[in-house]
Design an enzyme around this catalytic site. Sequence first.
Site, PDB file in Angstrom:
ATOM      1  N   ASN A 192       0.838  -1.197   0.000  1.00  0.00           N
ATOM      2  CA  ASN A 192       0.000   0.000   0.000  1.00  0.00           C
ATOM      3  C   ASN A 192       0.875   1.250   0.000  1.00  0.00           C
ATOM      4  O   ASN A 192       0.987   1.948   0.998  1.00  0.00           O
ATOM      5  CB  ASN A 192      -0.933  -0.028   1.213  1.00  0.00           C
ATOM      6  N   GLY A 242      -2.344   1.751   4.858  1.00  0.00           N
ATOM      7  CA  GLY A 242      -1.029   2.330   4.659  1.00  0.00           C
ATOM      8  C   GLY A 242      -1.093   3.718   4.064  1.00  0.00           C
ATOM      9  O   GLY A 242      -2.148   4.369   4.052  1.00  0.00           O
ATOM     10  N   ARG A 280      -1.200   4.865   1.023  1.00  0.00           N
ATOM     11  CA  ARG A 280      -2.211   5.108  -0.009  1.00  0.00           C
ATOM     12  C   ARG A 280      -3.595   5.207   0.610  1.00  0.00           C
ATOM     13  O   ARG A 280      -4.386   6.073   0.252  1.00  0.00           O
ATOM     14  CB  ARG A 280      -2.201   3.999  -1.070  1.00  0.00           C
ATOM     15  N   CYS A 281      -3.898   4.316   1.572  1.00  0.00           N
ATOM     16  CA  CYS A 281      -5.201   4.361   2.227  1.00  0.00           C
ATOM     17  C   CYS A 281      -5.459   5.706   2.904  1.00  0.00           C
ATOM     18  O   CYS A 281      -6.590   6.164   2.966  1.00  0.00           O
ATOM     19  CB  CYS A 281      -5.304   3.261   3.282  1.00  0.00           C
ATOM     20  N   MET A 282      -4.404   6.317   3.444  1.00  0.00           N
ATOM     21  CA  MET A 282      -4.555   7.545   4.232  1.00  0.00           C
ATOM     22  C   MET A 282      -4.562   8.802   3.373  1.00  0.00           C
ATOM     23  O   MET A 282      -4.529   9.916   3.916  1.00  0.00           O
ATOM     24  CB  MET A 282      -3.435   7.640   5.258  1.00  0.00           C
TER      25      MET A 282
END
Length: 416
Positions: free
Chosen positions: A358, A401, A403-405
């Site tokens: 991620n 991770g 990218r998620c945030m």
Amino acid sequence: MDAATADPSELPPPRVESEVGRLDAVLLHRPGDELRRLTPRNNDQLLFDSIPWVARAQQEHDAFAEVLRGRGVDVLLLTDLLRHALADSRARAAGVHAAVDDRRLGGDLADALRSFLSTAEPDTLAEVLTSGLTFEELPAAEGGSLVRRMHHPHDFAVDPLPNLLFTRDSSVWIADRVAVSSLAMPARRRETALLDIVYAYHPRFRGAVRAYGAHSAPVEGGDVLSLAPGVLAVGVGERTTPAGAESLARSVFADDLVHTVLVVPIAQDRATMHLDTVCTMVGPDSVVMYPPAGESLVAYTVRPDDRGGPGDGGLRVEGPAPFLTAAAEAMGIDRLHVIDTGLDPVTAEREQWDDGNNTLALRPGVVIGYERNVETNARLEDAGIEVVRIEGSELGSGRGGPRCMSCPISRAPVPN
């Protein structure tokens, strides 16, 4: 003047056509009191695997934001945007409507909360919308309330939204339009109301056109990868449904935003909740991928079917075919270069769980990753990818991770 109050006329308009073009603007959410609402009694329901140390999570997130700013990225914080938007009376009304659930509170208590929030300052309303409200924190109301008396004082009258941290899921920009996600899990569904408010009423997004609506079939941003201009990959698994993927495809085809959507089935479990937990792009033709996924992922290739006439809304569906083959064909390249999370199966599984796949691209060949994924980061660097490492011991407790945030708002075109 900060990013939330900058003059929109002086800023580049939102546009995202790839995963790896130079990142110019991004939406984050700094963790706040909503994380302090997590307890061993409710963390599973609120989709966290453990109880985060909030002060450390904030330190880690602040460091993440500073890394982005240090690389020239305009960092927008969701709560700042929300407070600014709530100065508009229409946004305030929408926020109060989102917060007050008559079915949970009963008429009298709901009216008392509605009255309180309608006159609250934007900061107070934004805090309730993000961090929630317990029954003991509800404003006093005239007369007795069976609802109040039968609930534990620490029960939530307005649920907190600890997963706001993962801004990738709740909205995604596709070219110059924004898709406000339809989130699958009950703990996250109210997040879309906040994104609706921000995109409708914050001056930065004045005139922003929607690519997809939050009331459609479930699609989450972690399942949507912009592989190249005109090419989307959409994972279908625990969160995004086949109906959601089809609805999104029809919408982006109707708006002429893309020419191909690759629909990718993924395992319906916690470790692979989104496509970006097993695969992210690190260059225009390169991905980091969990090794078993490279062998097993397939894709249905979906394109508009204009045999009945231009814009008739028909679809052509082909496949399934191996994902890497279908992706390369749709992108017009010979092949996608794959960097494995790790050759050792145990290490690969551990680092996949810890969001090794991620990554967030700052520009082609430069990505942000969690420092704890030692082997994945080493393999990326062996492949010529620069890895900017950040701490994530507490941020990762909700399974997400870099990218998620992050929700990219603006990326530069990838150079030919």
